[in-house]
Design a protein around this motif. Structure first.
Motif, PDB file in Angstrom:
ATOM      1  N   ASP A  27      24.553 -37.851  36.477  1.00  0.00           N
ATOM      2  CA  ASP A  27      24.598 -38.000  34.905  1.00  0.00           C
ATOM      3  C   ASP A  27      23.711 -36.870  34.266  1.00  0.00           C
ATOM      4  N   ASP A  28      23.143 -36.123  34.992  1.00  0.00           N
ATOM      5  CA  ASP A  28      22.336 -35.123  34.453  1.00  0.00           C
ATOM      6  C   ASP A  28      23.372 -33.822  34.244  1.00  0.00           C
ATOM      7  N   VAL A  29      24.328 -33.657  34.889  1.00  0.00           N
ATOM      8  CA  VAL A  29      25.253 -32.633  34.419  1.00  0.00           C
ATOM      9  C   VAL A  29      26.358 -33.001  33.483  1.00  0.00           C
ATOM     10  N   ARG A  30      26.331 -32.302  32.385  1.00  0.00           N
ATOM     11  CA  ARG A  30      27.376 -32.309  31.263  1.00  0.00           C
ATOM     12  C   ARG A  30      27.936 -31.090  30.954  1.00  0.00           C
ATOM     13  N   PHE A  31      29.417 -31.159  30.907  1.00  0.00           N
ATOM     14  CA  PHE A  31      30.291 -30.011  30.600  1.00  0.00           C
ATOM     15  C   PHE A  31      30.300 -29.774  29.224  1.00  0.00           C
ATOM     16  N   VAL A  32      30.235 -28.401  28.919  1.00  0.00           N
ATOM     17  CA  VAL A  32      30.378 -27.864  27.404  1.00  0.00           C
ATOM     18  C   VAL A  32      32.001 -28.178  26.942  1.00  0.00           C
ATOM     19  N   HIS A  33      32.370 -28.904  25.999  1.00  0.00           N
ATOM     20  CA  HIS A  33      33.559 -29.056  25.656  1.00  0.00           C
ATOM     21  C   HIS A  33      34.110 -27.795  24.672  1.00  0.00           C
ATOM     22  N   HIS A  34      34.964 -27.182  25.008  1.00  0.00           N
ATOM     23  CA  HIS A  34      35.781 -26.284  24.270  1.00  0.00           C
ATOM     24  C   HIS A  34      37.206 -26.744  23.838  1.00  0.00           C
ATOM     25  N   ALA A  35      37.239 -27.095  22.567  1.00  0.00           N
ATOM     26  CA  ALA A  35      38.150 -27.798  21.899  1.00  0.00           C
ATOM     27  C   ALA A  35      39.520 -27.146  22.060  1.00  0.00           C
ATOM     28  N   LEU A  36      39.825 -25.943  22.370  1.00  0.00           N
ATOM     29  CA  LEU A  36      41.006 -25.236  22.477  1.00  0.00           C
ATOM     30  C   LEU A  36      41.406 -24.700  23.673  1.00  0.00           C
ATOM     31  N   GLY A  37      40.252 -25.211  24.567  1.00  0.00           N
ATOM     32  CA  GLY A  37      40.370 -24.572  26.160  1.00  0.00           C
ATOM     33  C   GLY A  37      41.261 -25.183  26.980  1.00  0.00           C
ATOM     34  N   ALA A  38      41.993 -26.208  26.833  1.00  0.00           N
ATOM     35  CA  ALA A  38      42.457 -27.249  27.642  1.00  0.00           C
ATOM     36  C   ALA A  38      43.982 -26.240  28.341  1.00  0.00           C
ATOM     37  N   VAL A  39      44.344 -26.675  29.505  1.00  0.00           N
ATOM     38  CA  VAL A  39      45.494 -25.851  30.012  1.00  0.00           C
ATOM     39  C   VAL A  39      46.627 -27.366  30.128  1.00  0.00           C
ATOM     40  N   ASP A  40      47.939 -27.048  30.501  1.00  0.00           N
ATOM     41  CA  ASP A  40      48.974 -28.096  30.760  1.00  0.00           C
ATOM     42  C   ASP A  40      48.342 -28.862  32.122  1.00  0.00           C
ATOM     43  N   ILE A  41      48.628 -30.066  32.179  1.00  0.00           N
ATOM     44  CA  ILE A  41      48.155 -30.726  33.288  1.00  0.00           C
ATOM     45  C   ILE A  41      49.064 -30.522  34.679  1.00  0.00           C
ATOM     46  N   ASP A  42      50.398 -30.070  34.226  1.00  0.00           N
ATOM     47  CA  ASP A  42      51.619 -29.851  35.238  1.00  0.00           C
ATOM     48  C   ASP A  42      51.216 -28.537  35.930  1.00  0.00           C
ATOM     49  N   THR A  43      50.165 -27.694  35.377  1.00  0.00           N
ATOM     50  CA  THR A  43      49.855 -26.420  35.941  1.00  0.00           C
ATOM     51  C   THR A  43      48.905 -26.445  36.867  1.00  0.00           C
ATOM     52  N   VAL A  44      48.141 -27.434  37.161  1.00  0.00           N
ATOM     53  CA  VAL A  44      47.047 -27.611  37.734  1.00  0.00           C
ATOM     54  C   VAL A  44      47.172 -27.939  39.220  1.00  0.00           C
ATOM     55  N   SER A  45      46.729 -27.116  40.321  1.00  0.00           N
ATOM     56  CA  SER A  45      46.773 -27.235  41.609  1.00  0.00           C
ATOM     57  C   SER A  45      45.505 -27.917  42.202  1.00  0.00           C
ATOM     58  N   LEU A  46      45.397 -28.901  42.773  1.00  0.00           N
ATOM     59  CA  LEU A  46      44.470 -29.544  43.489  1.00  0.00           C
ATOM     60  C   LEU A  46      44.011 -28.931  44.897  1.00  0.00           C
ATOM     61  N   ALA A  47      44.792 -27.928  45.345  1.00  0.00           N
ATOM     62  CA  ALA A  47      44.413 -27.392  46.500  1.00  0.00           C
ATOM     63  C   ALA A  47      43.174 -26.696  46.778  1.00  0.00           C
ATOM     64  N   THR A  48      42.605 -26.731  48.001  1.00  0.00           N
ATOM     65  CA  THR A  48      41.347 -26.127  47.871  1.00  0.00           C
ATOM     66  C   THR A  48      40.965 -25.718  49.325  1.00  0.00           C
ATOM     67  N   ARG A  49      39.937 -24.448  49.183  1.00  0.00           N
ATOM     68  CA  ARG A  49      39.720 -23.639  50.605  1.00  0.00           C
ATOM     69  C   ARG A  49      38.591 -24.285  51.010  1.00  0.00           C
ATOM     70  N   VAL A  50      38.310 -24.517  52.122  1.00  0.00           N
ATOM     71  CA  VAL A  50      37.292 -25.063  53.136  1.00  0.00           C
ATOM     72  C   VAL A  50      36.896 -24.439  54.212  1.00  0.00           C
ATOM     73  N   GLY A  51      36.223 -23.635  54.466  1.00  0.00           N
ATOM     74  CA  GLY A  51      36.114 -22.703  55.404  1.00  0.00           C
ATOM     75  C   GLY A  51      37.320 -21.757  55.584  1.00  0.00           C
ATOM     76  N   ALA A  52      38.077 -21.634  56.725  1.00  0.00           N
ATOM     77  CA  ALA A  52      39.286 -20.840  56.677  1.00  0.00           C
ATOM     78  C   ALA A  52      40.364 -21.642  56.515  1.00  0.00           C
ATOM     79  N   ARG A  53      40.345 -22.783  56.148  1.00  0.00           N
ATOM     80  CA  ARG A  53      41.637 -23.650  55.959  1.00  0.00           C
ATOM     81  C   ARG A  53      41.776 -24.267  54.598  1.00  0.00           C
ATOM     82  N   ASP A  54      43.035 -24.549  54.334  1.00  0.00           N
ATOM     83  CA  ASP A  54      43.346 -24.993  53.019  1.00  0.00           C
ATOM     84  C   ASP A  54      43.544 -26.446  53.141  1.00  0.00           C
TER      85      ASP A  54
END
Length: 361
Positions: A27-54
């Motif tokens: 709860d001590d971490v709060r994001f700064v909201h940028h009202a015109l900063g959002a992107v299209d949800i369907d462009t978001v990839s949830l893939a992530t790199r952990v070590g040498a593997r996706d």
């Protein structure tokens, strides 16, 4: 390590995690909201790199159960949930099978139900290279978790009392395996110096697993009939301060950080990703849902988490999980106090998007 103790762990952890939405360091971490900063949800990839593997998603079911008949059923259900949601899943500690070979089937069922997913074996820092290989082979595991849990062992009536050999054991296991090794705490956190030391032992992935989630000191204390170790309540660091403390150590060594412990919501997961975690683990909260409401309810919950992580990532203006580390985050409260005491600079987090824009221009 008796099957009764394993069952006690599940029962007490489930009780702890009911009503687990109380405040913590997330709860001590709060994001700064940028009202015109959002992107299209369907462009978001949830893939992530952990070590040498996706990994397909930045969320995983962390190790928690195994070693008894009833926990074998939980492992079966977790394997099904992981298969249906596509998230990685870790076994609980497999140490019991080294003294009772029949216990192995209660872990193997995770892979049986999830033949194509990412599955992690789990051993203690007391394990030999041969035992680590046996655990990996049992699950055809994609990685091995080594849990370090000196606080739990101290409180555990039948726990270990010798720990100085752990670094040597970890180094030997890393050198002796052909799968990645993830070293994790069990809920008492990691310091930056510990992450540096683990990097020096060859470890490439560290789960800072902090306090605020399942409290294994409290669980072991509840099993004691003698000395009262409630004096250790609140021991250690949270995952949030662990990420902040370890940021320079991870960057300089190339270690991938994971975060778990006290992750209550998809927003908490995004907070950890924004502070440098490559992926976020949940154990007790998911266990509570599984035991209270069943497999379908947990599948629905994890599906909702992934949808909301994607939505919040879009709201913050990023199309990738890695992009979240450019998000403006204001850090306050006890986390700020901790960072000041440890001389960790947190001011730059609040203006990261500006700094990134300047770097590109």
């Amino acid at each position: 390590m008796s099957s009764d103790r394993k069952d006690d762990h599940v029962r007490l952890a489930t009780e702890q995690n009911r009503g687990r939405l109380r405040g913590n360091d997330f709860d001590d971490v709060r994001f700064v909201h940028h009202a015109l900063g959002a992107v299209d949800i369907d462009t978001v990839s949830l893939a992530t790199r952990v070590g040498a593997r996706d990994w397909p998603v930045p969320l995983y079911i962390n190790g928690m159960t195994g070693g008894s008949a009833s926990t074998a059923l939980i492992n079966r259900d977790l394997g099904i949930v992981a298969r249906e949601t596509g998230i990685p899943v870790a076994s609980g500690s497999m140490s019991r099978m080294f003294s009772d070979s029949s216990a192995g089937e209660g872990f193997r069922v995770i892979r049986d139900e999830n033949p194509d997913g990412l599955v992690f074996a789990n051993v203690s820092a007391n394990a030999t290279v041969e035992q680590a290989r046996e655990a990996v082979g049992m699950l055809r595991a994609d990685a091995l978790q080594i849990h370090i849990n000196s606080v739990q062992e101290i409180v555990m009536p039948e726990g270990d009392r010798a720990f100085s050999h752990w670094p040597e054991r970890i180094e030997r296991i890393v050198a002796g395996l052909d799968v990645p090794v993830i070293v994790k705490e069990v809920g008492f956190g990691m310091s930056g110096s510990t992450v540096s030391r683990l990097a020096g032992l060859g470890v490439g992935i560290v789960d800072v697993s902090g306090r605020g989630g399942t409290d294994f000191a409290a669980i072991e204390n509840a099993r004691r009939t003698g000395a009262d170790f409630s004096i250790l309540s609140g021991w250690g660091q949270s995952a949030i301060v662990g990420l902040l403390d370890a940021q320079h150590a991870a960057a300089s060594s190339g270690v991938s950080l994971l975060a778990s412990g006290g992750v209550r919501t998809p927003l908490d997961a995004v907070r950890a990703l924004a502070l440098g975690a490559s992926a976020v683990g949940v154990a007790g909260g998911f266990l509570r849902t599984l035991r209270d409401d069943g497999i379908d309810a947990l599948i629905a919950e994890i599906t909702r988490w992934l949808e909301q992580i994607r939505s919040i990532t879009a709201l913050l203006g990023h199309t990738t999980v890695a992009g979240l580390t450019e998000t403006d985050a204001v850090i306050g409260g006890e986390v700020r106090d901790y960072c000041q005491a440890r001389d960790i600079d947190i001011t730059a987090f609040a203006r990261r998007s500006e700094n990134e824009s300047e770097a590109r221009s």
